[in-house]
Structures are given as C-alpha cells and as structure tokens.
Design an enzyme around this catalytic site. Structure first.
Site, short mmCIF file in Angstrom:
data_model
loop_
_atom_site.label_atom_id
_atom_site.label_comp_id
_atom_site.label_asym_id
_atom_site.label_seq_id
_atom_site.Cartn_x
_atom_site.Cartn_y
_atom_site.Cartn_z
N GLU A 106 -91.95 -41.52 32.28
CA GLU A 106 -92.33 -40.13 32.51
C GLU A 106 -93.80 -39.89 32.19
OE1 GLU A 106 -91.33 -35.92 33.29
OE2 GLU A 106 -90.60 -37.88 33.92
N THR A 158 -92.83 -29.36 48.25
CA THR A 158 -92.93 -30.27 47.11
C THR A 158 -91.58 -30.79 46.66
OG1 THR A 158 -94.10 -30.55 45.00
CG2 THR A 158 -92.77 -28.55 45.27
#
Length: 523
Positions: A375, A509
C-alpha cells in the site's frame, strides 16, 4: 424525459467525432486477444460475484473468510452497482440481470441508519459512475444483453435521483463541495472546513455526462464551478507550475497548503484533467493545459531514483518545494495516465515517461515475497542529501532495500487495481506482449495469495511468505482490478482504449467507461 433522451441521442448521431491533434507516436503492434487467459480472469470475476451474491447480497461488501458482510458504503449494495460495468463487458447477462433488478429498487434518497455519513467522492465514483456507465453501455454497444429496456432506463433515472441527493454537498458559501453529507433524517452537509482536490476534482466527469444525458445543465454547472477553483488556484501558491496543494477552503475556494503528489487526496484530480479533454477536447482544452503543466513539472521535479536502484523512477510527494521520497500503490496509476495523455496529445515523451513509471512501480510487485505491491513505500532519493525525509531505511529493511530499491511502510494489499491499470495502458499503446505477461504474473500471484473462502481477500503483509488475509472484498476488485486484467487479454472492442483512432469511451477513476461527448449510441 423521453423527448430529452431522443434529442440527445440525435445530437450524438450528428455531432462530428472528437478530433485530437495528429499523433506522431512510435510504431506499435496490433494487440491480439488471448481467450484462455481472458476466460481465467472471467472465472475470477464469477467466483467473486457468486461469493458476494450468496453471502452478502444486497449489502455492500463480502467478508470472504467468514462469509459475512458489511455496509461501509451507505448500504446500497456497492459491490453490485460497482460490478455492473464489468459484468456487461464480460457479457455475463445473468449477472447483469441480477444487478439491474436490484438497482431499480434502491432508495438513493436516504440511508437505513440515521445520521450515517456519506462520502460524496466514494458514492460518486462507485455508484453514480456505475449507473451512468451501465446506461451508456447497455444503451449502446451492449444493448443485446438486456431485453427489458425499462431496466436500462432505470439506470439513468436512478442516476438522477442519486445526483439530486448528493447535490446538497454543493450548498456551501463558495459552491466548493463538502466531502461528507447525511441524508437521514434530511439532506445536510457535514459542515467541513476543507475538501481535498481528489474528492472535489473527481466529480466533474460523471456529473457533466449526466447533464449531457438528461439535458439538465445543473449537474455540470455545479461540478465545473467547483473545478474552476482548482483550475485557477488562489491562496497558498503552487509548489511547482501546475502542481497545486491538497486542501481547499470550502468557505472561499482558496488553497490552504502547497503540499501534494500523485497519491491519495490528490491523485484523481490530475487524472480527470486529461480525461475531461478526452471527453470533449474543445470544451475542456483548459483542463488539458493544466494537465500539461502538472505533467511537465512532475517529470522535472517529482521523478525520483532510489540510491540502490537508479534504474527505477518513482514519484515523490512534495511539501512546498521540498520533495519527499515516498509513494503508494495508489500512485502507480500515474504511468497509465501519462500514457493516455501522450496518446491524446501525440507526445511520445509522455508515453515514454508513463512506461518508465509503469515498469518501475511494477517492481514493487516483483520484489516482494507475495509478488504483490504494498500500500505504501519509501526509498532514499539519490539526488537529495541524506537525513530528514530522505533518511535510510530501518535496519530490518536494509538488505531488502539494497536489492529492491524501496521498502514497505504499509505492507497491506486491499485488492487495488492501479498497477494493473498502468500495465493495461502500456500494453494498449505498444502492443508489446511483455506487459500482458507481467499482468498475467501479477494475476496469478493475486489468485494464489488472495483467493480465500467464498471470494478474494486482501493481504495483511505482502512482504511475508505466508500473509494472513483481510476479511473484506472491496468492490473495486470487481469494478477495476478484474476489468483491467480482462481488457488486457480481451479482443478489441468499443470500450478498449484506442491509439490510432477516436475513443468512444473514457474511464472514470473507478474504471467505469462512460461515453465521450459526440459519440453516438449503437442501437
């Protein structure tokens, strides 16, 4: 409403195709399809959907380990709505039918829980984007999938209901939206003092499209007014030309900092600048100009090379004009965004930089024990003095950094799509099978590590040989990650990104394709 839709369909038929500057790009191979791999990814989608449908439907998210569920996105069935465009592209009519029947019954005017907070951004990209995309696809090239046109019409009607509910977010002194609202017991804003540019700047595509579909200009006007504050920044100065701060004061629309990057809270603002130009290159030429400013400054000031891997290029964050060598999985979409910009503008240098970013961020997959990127991660910038924000890695990460060129600061993986997304754009623009092969390798690592229980779950630690799984299947796994994987191996179609001709769709997106302005319905 029916007359309005007929009018706009007629306009779509007679308007000329959007024209972009002549492309002078490097030669590419024509991408062939790969049915075997495409079908394997289709199977992953069907496994995921079946687990959700059996154990979580019509709630928001599946807990694949325990066969439970949660409602962290308003309790409207976010996985179902978010999955619709993927199910359509995969031409799974049975799943499409299940989703359409649910959508027609969702009450987008309230929530079950009193005073439940609603993220305008997340609701926009997942729900509103999913509804509009589903309508554009099923009223267009995939109309053969559904016999009951009333179910298709319900998508647009529900999009209007949802946008009308969310519109309260713009009820602020400046018209710059509050990031959070409540609908139960009545529509109100949270009363936030600021909003970030990603959450405010990632509304304009969906709402402009909704205005074009309905003939109601209000949706576009609300979001384009908000966008104007970011296109013409006041307050805290831009750190570099085109690279603005992160937070905007809702009271007056001025910037309150000069910090940013291409990661969370800023990422999709820059993404939508070039995508609005794709949507309509004449109406949104100014958005293109702002993207070019940001892209050029990113190449000049934010491109960073680790001391142990000078062959890699990551994108730094910035605090004013101080750059910080830290990035995130979220930022790995930037490679694809630069490639898209290069395609639309006929600029090979943007494509080249985008490919460099794509290959570099893929290294965060290649180097970990799981074969999946973390991440968040850091590195030591070879161009900066050591110390402060450019300090060496912790002792336990030194050996890994020597070989990998980064170390994980947040080792989780929550089924994110961004690295795959950039591989998709790299493959489309080059036709080079190596990007397809990299995507296949990544998919197989995900399939091994994340397939758990009734679906797929993220990883607690991508750097560990045997990481535990996170007991949640995010909706973007089905909406984005699987879709981009599938498109890499699927045959050419109306929804594929085009290099040598006009694009009929632009992806929001959340990877929901919406019809670009001026393209007709294929009914």
């Amino acid at each position: 409403m029916a007359l309005t839709l007929l009018l706009w369909m007629f306009i779509g038929l007679v308007l000329p195709t959007c024209a972009y500057p002549g492309r002078k790009l490097a030669s590419r191979q024509e991408p062939p399809s790969d049915a075997v791999r495409a079908n394997a990814i289709r199977e992953a989608f069907q496994i995921s959907w079946r687990g959700y449908y059996e154990h979580a439907f019509p709630n928001d998210n599946l807990h694949p380990v325990t066969n439970g569920f949660d409602n962290d996105r308003n309790g409207w069935g976010v996985t179902a709505v978010d999955s619709l465009s993927t199910a359509i592209i995969l031409e799974d009519s049975a799943i499409v039918q299940q989703i359409l029947e649910l959508i027609s019954d969702i009450n987008f005017t309230t929530t079950t829980i009193v005073n439940e907070t609603i993220s305008v951004f997340e609701t926009n990209i997942r729900y509103l984007g999913g509804l509009i995309s589903g309508y554009d696809l099923l009223a267009g090239p995939y109309s053969h999938l559904v016999e009951d046109t009333l179910l298709v019409d319900a998508l647009l009607k529900q999009a209007v209901v949802l946008a009308d509910s969310l519109a309260v977010a713009f009820d602020t002194p400046s018209g710059f939206p509050d990031p959070t609202i409540r609908l139960n017991p009545e529509p109100v804003i949270q009363g936030s003092v600021s909003n970030n540019i990603a959450e405010a700047g990632t509304l304009v595509l969906e709402w402009t499209r909704l205005s074009d579909l309905t003939g109601n200009p209000v949706y576009a006007e609300l979001t384009q007014r908000a966008e104007s504050y970011m296109l013409h920044p006041t307050g805290s100065e831009e750190a570099f030309p085109g690279l603005v701060g992160t937070f905007v004061a809702i009271e007056n629309g001025s910037f309150i900092d000069s910090n940013g990057g291409w990661s969370g809270y800023t990422d999709s603002f820059y993404e939508y600048l070039i995508k609005m130009y794709l949507y309509d290159p004449d109406a949104f030429a100014e958005y293109r100009d702002r993207w070019v400013l940001a892209a050029d400054s990113t190449i000049e000031y934010l491109a960073s090379h680790p001391t142990t891997r000078p062959d890699l290029t990551f994108l730094s964050l910035y605090n004013g004009q101080e750059t910080i060598p830290a990035s995130a999985h979220l930022a790995s979409f930037a490679g694809g965004n630069f490639i898209l910009g290069g395609i639309l503008l006929g600029e090979q240098r943007y494509i080249d930089f985008g490919i460099t970013l794509t290959e570099s961020y893929y290294e965060t997959y290649r180097q970990t024990a799981s074969g999946i990127g973390p991440e968040g991660f850091r590195w030591v910038d070879s161009a900066l003095p050591n110390g402060g924000n450019n300090s060496p890695p912790p002792e336990e990460d030194e050996v890994f950094y020597e070989e990998a060129g980064f170390w994980a600061t947040s080792p989780v993986y929550i089924l994110r799509p961004e690295t795959i997304e950039s591989l998709y754009y790299a493959y489309r623009v080059t036709g080079d099978s190596k990007y397809r092969d990299l995507a296949w390798v990544a998919f197989n690592h995900i399939r091994v590590a994340c397939r758990v229980g009734s679906g797929y779950g993220g990883l607690v630690d991508v750097t560990a040989e045997d990481s535990g799984n996170i007991d949640q299947m995010q909706s973007f796994w089905l909406a984005e990650t699987i879709k981009y994987l599938y498109l890499i191996f699927a045959e050419d179609s109306a929804v594929q990104v085009q290099v040598d001709g006009p694009n009929e769709f632009v992806y929001n997106t959340e990877a929901h394709p919406v019809r670009v302005r001026g393209q007709s319905f294929d009914k």
